[in-house]
Scaffold this active site. Structure first.
Site, short mmCIF file in Angstrom:
data_model
loop_
_atom_site.label_atom_id
_atom_site.label_comp_id
_atom_site.label_asym_id
_atom_site.label_seq_id
_atom_site.Cartn_x
_atom_site.Cartn_y
_atom_site.Cartn_z
N GLY A 112 -1.04 9.82 -1.20
CA GLY A 112 -0.56 8.56 -1.73
C GLY A 112 0.87 8.31 -1.30
O GLY A 112 1.47 9.11 -0.57
N CYS A 113 1.45 7.23 -1.76
CA CYS A 113 2.80 6.88 -1.33
C CYS A 113 3.84 7.83 -1.90
O CYS A 113 4.95 7.94 -1.38
CB CYS A 113 3.13 5.44 -1.72
SG CYS A 113 3.15 5.13 -3.49
N THR A 114 3.51 8.55 -2.99
CA THR A 114 4.47 9.48 -3.59
C THR A 114 4.16 10.94 -3.27
O THR A 114 4.88 11.83 -3.71
CB THR A 114 4.50 9.30 -5.11
OG1 THR A 114 3.19 9.53 -5.65
CG2 THR A 114 4.95 7.91 -5.49
N GLY A 115 3.11 11.19 -2.51
CA GLY A 115 2.78 12.56 -2.15
C GLY A 115 1.29 12.84 -2.21
O GLY A 115 0.47 11.92 -2.29
N HIS A 164 1.53 0.50 0.68
CA HIS A 164 0.98 1.75 0.14
C HIS A 164 -0.48 1.85 0.53
O HIS A 164 -1.21 0.87 0.50
CB HIS A 164 1.12 1.77 -1.39
CG HIS A 164 0.20 2.77 -2.05
ND1 HIS A 164 0.32 4.12 -1.86
CD2 HIS A 164 -0.86 2.60 -2.90
CE1 HIS A 164 -0.62 4.75 -2.56
NE2 HIS A 164 -1.34 3.85 -3.20
#
Length: 386
Positions: free
Chosen positions: A359-362, A104
């Site tokens: 980020g890793c989720t958006g 990440h």
């Protein structure tokens, strides 16, 4: 001896010399860090992958909770994933390592990762441009930049004249027009042709399997799905066993070599990502990046991108200036990618310094710790977040 092998030896020698001058450590060292905490398959998987890379002569520094000793392998002990990422950034800044593999990283807008996969039909390497991050909040502008990022990555890894194709997704035709214009203006870009009977540089699903292009251009969300699919289709999806991960973060002004892998990535993929990092360093990817953008700008890249942006922003937003720059470490999630820059501008208007990131989720808005709660309240009131 071939020219390619000679160039690799020369590049490795200069990197070794730079490392010795900066750290006082001599030896065959182009160290690469790997963060171990956070894998769905446990730290053991990461350490095993690092050991396999070390056996190939690559100097690997694993950041995790286990103390493992082996030739070319060093353990850097931390107690948490957050501490591991801080240590990774510190080691990159201090030139203790020249690249890092991690699960990440909140890349700034303008930076996205170019993945590398092995295609099932032909067993060929193909670069997916891009797989995480966001090159631009404008979809077509992002895909144009993705094409250049893919070319940079492929060239750094030894593909001297990469063939570029555009996956048939939203924005593909506008991207094609822009890249054709760059070519007409003198940018040396070589287009692939679809393996389907009607050909053309717009690629179909079949072309993904056969690697009709060396560089396959798309938006990063599509690239992320394809990277997962092509890495784990033989295992049922829970273990990524093929390929080289989601690749290096590429973007002008971003000088850290950070390679992204998934929490589902297995030993072969982690090992491949370390090898990928070494290739990028030996291929002097930052030099290639500078050269490619210089050539693209000479061919009118800035004017082409400006045409895409014209009329998109409100004058009132242009009038809002950023407050004094400060360190931003806190992430606010849940913002639509198309609203990201407006959210940042909204906070600026309230006197809060903020930056956009991924980020890793958006998408994320980055603010200072002391402004976090106030920023969340403002963005909630303005309906940017729930």
């Amino acid at each position: 001896m071939s020219d390619k092998k000679m160039k690799k030896i020369v590049a490795e020698t200069f990197l070794d010399l730079a490392h010795m001058l900066e750290t006082g450590q001599s030896g065959k060292k182009i160290p690469i860090a790997v963060t171990a905490i956070g894998s769905e398959h446990g730290e053991e998987t990461i350490y095993s992958a690092a050991l396999e890379a070390a056996k190939k002569g690559i100097t690997v520094k694993v950041i995790g909770t286990r103390d493992v000793k082996a030739e070319n392998l060093e353990s850097v002990l931390v107690s948490s994933e957050e501490e591991g990422h801080k240590k990774m950034d510190e080691m990159l800044s201090n030139k203790e390592v020249y690249g890092a593999v991690t699960m990440h990283y909140p890349f700034p807008i303008g930076v996205s990762t170019v993945g590398r996969v092995i295609t099932p039909a032909a067993g060929r390497k193909m670069y997916l441009a891009t797989t995480t991050g966001t090159s631009s909040v404008n979809r077509v502008e992002g895909m144009i930049k993705n094409a250049i990022y893919g070319i940079v990555t492929a060239k750094a890894c030894g593909v001297s004249e990469p063939l570029v194709g555009i996956l048939n997704v939203d924005g593909a035709r506008q991207t094609e027009i822009a890249l054709q214009k760059l070519k007409e203006n003198g940018y040396d870009i070589r287009f692939a042709s679809s393996g389907r009977s009607d050909g053309g540089m717009i690629m179909r699903g079949n072309d993904l399997l056969t690697a009709s292009a060396d560089v396959m251009v798309m938006d990063s969300l599509t690239g992320n799905v394809l990277s997962k699919l092509l890495s784990a289709y033989t295992t049922g999806g829970k273990y990524e066993s093929l390929g080289y991960g989601y690749g290096p973060g590429i973007g002008e002004g971003f000088e850290k070599l950070i390679m992204i892998v998934s929490r589902a990535s297995g030993v072969p993929v982690i090992e491949g990502a370390v090898e990928f990092a070494r290739e990028m360093l030996l291929g002097e990817y930052q030099k290639v990046l500078s050269e490619e953008f210089k050539k693209a700008r000479k061919a009118g890249l800035d004017d082409i991108l400006l045409e895409l942006k014209s009329g998109k922003r409100e004058e009132s937003a242009d009038a809002i200036k950023a407050p004094p720059k400060e360190v931003v470490t806190e992430e606010i999630l849940g913002i639509e990618i198309m609203d990201l820059e407006d959210a940042v501008t909204c906070l600026w208007g309230a006197g809060i310094y903020a930056e956009s990131g991924m980020g890793c989720t958006g998408p994320v808005v980055l603010v200072g710790e002391h402004n976090l709660e106030q920023a969340r309240t403002i963005l909630s009131q303005k309906k940017f977040i729930g």
